[in-house]
Design an enzyme around this catalytic site. Structure first.
Site: not given
Length: 466
Positions: A162, A165, A182, A202, A241, A244, A249, A386
């Site tokens: 990141e 990037e 994230c 990102s 999560k 996710e 993908e 979190c």
């Protein structure tokens, strides 16, 4: 992809108090006061804040075990559970995990998120924020995992990717501001509500997914294991999560990056059911190199932590000079929007931290209008990052919330301060993986394995709009 069932409201238990509706950041909960509420599963971003705040529970479930057992099964829980059953809940996965750990044909690996180590102890009677980082590996090995790795390592790799990037985007002055990727609840939100701004996200996978991808590639290589035999589990503070990990993908060469996600609270239930008391365990470390992390990876568990970790590394990568003061306390805090100007090797970087999904719309609207002057924005759906995730130990007494969050946050920063290495690019385990396998950040292999694309979900979202 089906999202229904990750976050639910039990209509038999819901009292219609409306607290879940008030706290929902995307207005996905609806109903009349005094009657059972409903979740619009298309709108829901599965942050689990409704699960955390719900206070309606079944006081009779222990007296009617048939009814209790049915509820446990519906919720993916095990019959040994002894805690109250609340109306709003996250469907669990520990029944499945138990079966996986019994399968001798699987090579089981597990990762532990940064926020877990400052919260899991609370479910075993320890004080808020107690650091149990050296007890967790012992507990997970007692459950039967073959390798115990760490999401913090994935966080350090995320910073390498990141940070690089961001530097590239700044050079090209393209797709700025760059938003962090994230937090899966935040990602789902922007896909639904602001899909025209997806090029500002990102391309990095989250630390959970990066770690999972490395376990089944580099990890398979160093352990001499066929990737198809690896079953990858993530212990997370976040209820989204699960979603996710199941995104289409999030796979490589036909293998899911992460096969199963278990929340902090679910792990505590399973450990108790297996007679494993965290307080009684001898300290052990995580397996290396994929469990070796630095202080920068640890602070991902608090809001502002991703930004601070990125700047610690980004400054040195951009300026080629050491960053003397890398405790960037002006980036730290709780819910809301915080702004800062950071010197990135002679270039002034305008950054923002957004904690709590309700606060991000104004930033996104300014990007649409062309009036946003930020270069880099961290977004966390949960109000304190979190450490306040929907899968964390439940804080039934609302007046205890701030105390718990404050102590969890302080413990994470103390853990960072105690580490030998505190910048991701200095982590010797990260260096090893890049030297032996990945090559370089944003290189061909890392781009294929650790980056992804997000998609416009507004059509599906609008179909289910209430």
């Amino acid at each position: 992809m089906e999202t229904s069932g990750i976050i639910n409201i039990d209509k038999e238990l819901c009292e219609g108090c409306g607290r879940c509706k008030e706290i929902c950041p995307v207005d996905a909960i609806y109903g009349e006061e005094g009657e059972a509420y409903t979740i619009d599963q298309d709108k829901c971003v599965m942050c689990g804040q409704c699960v955390q705040i719900c206070s309606a529970y079944d006081t009779e479930f222990n007296k009617d075990m048939k009814k209790g057992s049915k509820r446990f099964k519906e919720r993916g829980m095990i019959d040994e559970i002894t805690e109250p059953i609340f109306a709003a809940y996250n469907k669990g996965t520990i029944r499945e995990l138990r079966e996986v750990l019994k399968d001798p044909n699987l090579f089981t690996v597990v990762q532990c998120a940064p926020a877990i180590r400052v919260s899991l102890g609370e479910d075993f009677g320890l004080d808020y924020g107690t650091l149990v980082v050296d007890k967790i590996p012992t507990a997970l090995r007692k459950l039967g995992f073959d390798r115990v790795y760490d999401t913090n390592f994935g966080a350090d790799v995320t910073i390498m990717e990141e940070g690089t990037e961001l530097i590239e985007r700044l050079k090209e002055h393209k797709n700025l501001p760059m938003f962090t990727s994230c937090c899966p609840a935040w990602v789902k939100f922007i896909e639904q509500d602001y899909p025209d701004l997806l090029n500002h996200l990102s391309s990095c996978k989250s630390p959970q997914q990066m770690a999972g991808a490395l376990f089944k590639s580099y990890g398979a290589k160093i352990n001499d294991i066929d990737p198809k035999k690896i079953f990858s589990v993530a212990i997370m503070p976040c209820t989204c999560k699960q979603y996710e990990a199941n995104r289409e993908e999030m796979q490589n060469n036909g293998y899911k990056d992460v096969d199963l996600v278990v929340t902090t609270r679910q792990l505590a239930v399973l450990l108790k059911a297996e007679g494993i008391d965290l307080k009684d365990l001898e300290p052990q470390g995580f397996d290396v190199p994929l469990g070796g992390y630095c202080g920068a990876g640890a602070i991902f568990g608090v809001t502002g932590g991703v930004m601070e970790a990125a700047i610690r590394t980004g400054y040195e990568l951009a300026s080629k000079k050491p960053l003397d003061n890398f405790e960037l306390k002006f980036l730290r805090g709780g819910e809301g929007i915080r702004e800062a100007k950071v010197d990135l090797g002679g270039q002034t970087l305008n950054v923002a931290m957004v904690a709590g999904l309700k606060n991000v719309r104004s930033v996104l609207d300014s990007v649409r209008q062309g009036t946003c002057n930020y270069d880099f924005v961290e977004v966390m759906a949960c109000p304190n990052g979190c450490i306040s995730g929907g899968g964390q130990p439940k804080l039934v007494l609302q007046w205890k919330r701030e105390e718990a969050y404050s102590k969890r946050r302080a413990s994470i920063y103390a853990h960072d301060k105690s580490m030998e290495f505190r910048k991701s690019h200095e982590n010797p385990n990260v260096k090893k993986v890049y030297e032996e396998f990945l090559g370089k950040p944003l290189g061909e292999k890392s781009h294929h394995l650790l980056h992804t694309k997000y998609k416009d979900r507004s059509k599906n979202f609008n179909k289910g709009e209430k």
